[in-house]
Write a protein that holds these residues in place. Structure first.
Motif, PDB file in Angstrom:
ATOM      1  N   GLN A  47       8.137   8.495  -9.015  1.00  0.00           N
ATOM      2  CA  GLN A  47       7.188   8.298  -7.917  1.00  0.00           C
ATOM      3  C   GLN A  47       7.490   9.249  -6.765  1.00  0.00           C
ATOM      4  OE1 GLN A  47       5.022   6.389  -9.944  1.00  0.00           O
ATOM      5  NE2 GLN A  47       4.429   5.736  -7.905  1.00  0.00           N
ATOM      6  N   ASP A  51       5.107  11.341  -4.047  1.00  0.00           N
ATOM      7  CA  ASP A  51       4.921  10.643  -2.773  1.00  0.00           C
ATOM      8  C   ASP A  51       6.222  10.672  -1.986  1.00  0.00           C
ATOM      9  OD1 ASP A  51       4.129   9.017  -0.674  1.00  0.00           O
ATOM     10  OD2 ASP A  51       3.057   7.604  -1.966  1.00  0.00           O
ATOM     11  N   ARG A  56       6.108   2.052   0.696  1.00  0.00           N
ATOM     12  CA  ARG A  56       5.064   1.905  -0.318  1.00  0.00           C
ATOM     13  C   ARG A  56       5.101   0.500  -0.904  1.00  0.00           C
ATOM     14  NH1 ARG A  56       7.803   6.386  -2.735  1.00  0.00           N
ATOM     15  NH2 ARG A  56       8.040   5.086  -4.595  1.00  0.00           N
ATOM     16  N   ASP A  58       4.984  -0.294  -4.128  1.00  0.00           N
ATOM     17  CA  ASP A  58       5.863  -0.397  -5.292  1.00  0.00           C
ATOM     18  C   ASP A  58       7.325  -0.546  -4.883  1.00  0.00           C
ATOM     19  OD1 ASP A  58       5.048   2.669  -4.912  1.00  0.00           O
ATOM     20  OD2 ASP A  58       7.111   2.628  -5.632  1.00  0.00           O
ATOM     21  N   CYS A 113       1.130   0.849 -14.471  1.00  0.00           N
ATOM     22  CA  CYS A 113       1.077   1.783 -13.336  1.00  0.00           C
ATOM     23  C   CYS A 113       1.042   3.231 -13.805  1.00  0.00           C
ATOM     24  CB  CYS A 113       2.291   1.586 -12.430  1.00  0.00           C
ATOM     25  SG  CYS A 113       2.189   0.174 -11.325  1.00  0.00           S
ATOM     26  N   GLN A 118      -1.493   9.751 -10.519  1.00  0.00           N
ATOM     27  CA  GLN A 118      -1.549   9.768  -9.066  1.00  0.00           C
ATOM     28  C   GLN A 118      -1.702  11.195  -8.525  1.00  0.00           C
ATOM     29  OE1 GLN A 118      -1.697   7.020  -7.241  1.00  0.00           O
ATOM     30  NE2 GLN A 118      -1.423   5.727  -9.046  1.00  0.00           N
ATOM     31  N   GLN A 122      -1.010  12.908  -0.183  1.00  0.00           N
ATOM     32  CA  GLN A 122      -1.675  11.820   0.533  1.00  0.00           C
ATOM     33  C   GLN A 122      -2.716  12.429   1.463  1.00  0.00           C
ATOM     34  OE1 GLN A 122      -1.115   8.107   0.935  1.00  0.00           O
ATOM     35  NE2 GLN A 122      -3.082   8.520   1.916  1.00  0.00           N
ATOM     36  N   SER A 403      -2.562  -1.967  -9.593  1.00  0.00           N
ATOM     37  CA  SER A 403      -1.709  -1.398  -8.545  1.00  0.00           C
ATOM     38  C   SER A 403      -1.830   0.119  -8.528  1.00  0.00           C
ATOM     39  CB  SER A 403      -0.252  -1.805  -8.761  1.00  0.00           C
ATOM     40  OG  SER A 403      -0.097  -3.205  -8.742  1.00  0.00           O
ATOM     41  N   THR A 407      -3.505   2.327  -5.456  1.00  0.00           N
ATOM     42  CA  THR A 407      -2.672   3.383  -4.859  1.00  0.00           C
ATOM     43  C   THR A 407      -3.375   4.732  -4.917  1.00  0.00           C
ATOM     44  OG1 THR A 407      -0.660   2.204  -5.519  1.00  0.00           O
ATOM     45  CG2 THR A 407      -0.433   4.536  -4.969  1.00  0.00           C
ATOM     46  N   SER A 410      -6.314   4.887  -2.493  1.00  0.00           N
ATOM     47  CA  SER A 410      -5.804   4.908  -1.123  1.00  0.00           C
ATOM     48  C   SER A 410      -5.270   6.294  -0.769  1.00  0.00           C
ATOM     49  CB  SER A 410      -4.697   3.863  -0.957  1.00  0.00           C
ATOM     50  OG  SER A 410      -4.117   3.942   0.327  1.00  0.00           O
ATOM     51  N   LYS A 411      -4.534   6.910  -1.685  1.00  0.00           N
ATOM     52  CA  LYS A 411      -3.967   8.241  -1.433  1.00  0.00           C
ATOM     53  C   LYS A 411      -5.050   9.313  -1.331  1.00  0.00           C
ATOM     54  CE  LYS A 411      -0.183   9.665  -3.239  1.00  0.00           C
ATOM     55  NZ  LYS A 411       0.862  10.093  -4.188  1.00  0.00           N
ATOM     56  N   TYR A 421      -4.638  -1.674   0.104  1.00  0.00           N
ATOM     57  CA  TYR A 421      -3.242  -1.280  -0.109  1.00  0.00           C
ATOM     58  C   TYR A 421      -2.342  -1.856   0.986  1.00  0.00           C
ATOM     59  CZ  TYR A 421       0.751   1.652  -1.311  1.00  0.00           C
ATOM     60  OH  TYR A 421       1.998   2.083  -1.696  1.00  0.00           O
TER      61      TYR A 421
END
Length: 461
Positions: A47, A51, A56, A58, A113, A118, A122, A403, A407, A410-411, A421
């Motif tokens: 992750q 990020d 966060r 998670d 997840c 992802q 951001q 989740s 995420t 949101s990002k 989130y």
């Protein structure tokens, strides 16, 4: 591909399945603990590539999951028993199975997840220019006074006992919390200063109603020792700062957890349920005095970790002594955002006390009809009580996928998903000692209120 790795971890864990009832095996629990800790390190490392912000969902969710599901069995595997073994080990013969189920469930969550790719960066949500800040501030005042008028003298006297509140206080508080969360996010969204703490404070002070309501809310709940409400406000503030100004480091998270755990421990030890019985000392003074008088020191996380006993009870009792709930509490939760709808459904269909929520079921199983306190629930026990082991595995996998999707959106800068989130973030620790639907009601309210104050919800004349 990381999802393939998690898939093979799931298969490995399935191979390690123990009997449902067996003597507590130190070596077995130790090995499962090591696999879990290695899994978490790998998850965080992966992750971290995408990020840089450590505040966060998670991160907080896995911290809570680790404490609840692995602290007690792992420490017991190396000879460190909990301070109240009689209270924790409801049936120690199911602990091997419970630890295995905890590892399998989180492996499926991570697998879910990992299936959602992802973005690398951001993206800040676009500013919503039509926010009706003056009207929102007016609502803050209205709901604050509405809550104070219905919460009762016991709360205002510094006692921690939600059962002594007036009937409408819960709904006033729910709206008040959502309004405060929104106002904090709007503040950082509109902030255009240099990002220093001094400048942020100076800018905030100019918003007198906003600062006054938040300060009053903070002080009131601090004096009662209600840690959850305070923690959520702090988390929303920190998250908004991390999104709109700069990311938060891992070091800051660790220091905050250590300091916060100690302060919250004192708050928990200093609170009382009856205002008239409280001493003249302040909350922290009472808590520190009780802390000093303790014959045996406990870890600050032991209260949260003790929730695993509920999982032990669920595995031991259901369905051998009590049938599954088959989703009845989930139906009640689904309509609960509508004021008084849940109580109306319960009374209309005469739903027994123990079927209204898994926390009530476990209180009933532990104390019968002569209950003196609530025993609470636990995230896996909640699923297990409703649908058994297959319910745990399916729901944790789907929760992992959800989740990841929230995420991702949101990002990418979707403001509504960022609000969802935020609610997941502030409930990440709490849902481990409750249910994955712990955030459901607050998500409903915060999205509804955002639609109202951003002008997206139009009322026809």
């Amino acid at each position: 591909m990381i999802s393939i790795f998690y898939f093979f971890v799931v298969l490995l864990t399935l191979v390690l399945r123990p009997e449902k009832y067996s003597y507590f095996d130190n070596q077995y629990n130790f090995v499962l603990g090591l696999i879990y800790f290695a899994l978490v390190i790998i998850f965080f490392a992966h992750q971290r590539i995408k990020d840089k912000n450590w505040l966060r969902f998670d991160v907080l969710f896995l911290i809570g999951y680790t404490i609840v599901h692995f602290q007690i069995p792992f420490l017991a595997s190396i000879g460190i028993e909990p301070s109240r073994p009689g209270f924790i080990w409801l049936n120690k013969e199911v602990v091997n199975y419970a630890t295995w189920l905890s590892l399998l469930a989180i492996s499926l969550w991570m697998f879910g997840c990992s299936l959602v790719k992802q973005p690398m960066l951001q993206i800040k949500p676009e500013k919503v220019n039509e926010i009706k800040i003056p009207i929102l501030d007016l609502f803050l005042i209205v709901f604050l006074f509405g809550f104070l008028a219905t919460a009762g003298k016991n709360f205002l006297g510094g006692a921690y006992d939600v059962n002594s509140w007036g009937g409408a206080a819960t709904y006033f508080l729910m709206f008040l919390k959502s309004l405060i969360y929104l106002r904090i996010i709007y503040f950082f969204m509109k902030y255009e200063g240099n990002g220093s703490y001094t400048d942020i404070i100076k800018t905030a002070v100019k918003n007198k109603i906003f600062v006054g309501v938040v300060a009053a809310y903070f002080v009131l709940f601090f004096l009662t020792g209600s840690r959850g409400e305070i923690l959520k406000v702090l988390l929303v503030t920190a998250f908004a700062y991390s999104i709109f100004i700069r990311p938060i480091s891992f070091k800051f998270i660790i220091v905050s957890i250590l300091v916060g755990a100690f302060i919250f421990t004192l708050m928990g030890m200093g609170r009382g349920r009856v205002a008239t019985e409280l001493a003249d000392q302040g909350l922290l003074q009472r808590g520190y005095a009780n802390f000093i008088e303790m014959e045996e020191r406990k870890l600050p996380t032991e209260e949260l970790a003790s929730s695993v006993r509920i999982l032990y009870r669920a595995i031991d009792v259901i369905p051998r002594q009590h049938d599954y709930l088959y989703g009845t509490p989930y139906l009640i939760t689904a309509i609960s955002p509508i004021p008084f709808s849940a109580s109306l459904l319960i009374s209309s269909f005469d739903v027994p006390y123990q079927y209204q929520a898994t926390s009530r079921l476990f209180t009933y199983l532990g104390q019968g009809n002569n209950r003196t306190y609530g025993e609470g629930s636990e995230i896996l026990a909640d699923m297990y009580a409703n649908f058994g082991i297959f319910g745990v595995l399916v729901l944790m996998f789907l929760f992992g996928v959800l989740s990841g999707l929230i995420t991702k959106r949101s990002k990418r800068g979707d403001f509504n998903y960022m609000l969802i989130y935020v609610v997941l973030l502030i409930t990440a620790l709490s849902m481990n000692r409750g249910t994955i639907f712990y955030a459901y009601k607050e998500v409903f309210y915060i999205l509804f209120l955002h639609a109202v104050f951003s002008g997206k919800l139009k009322w026809k004349k």
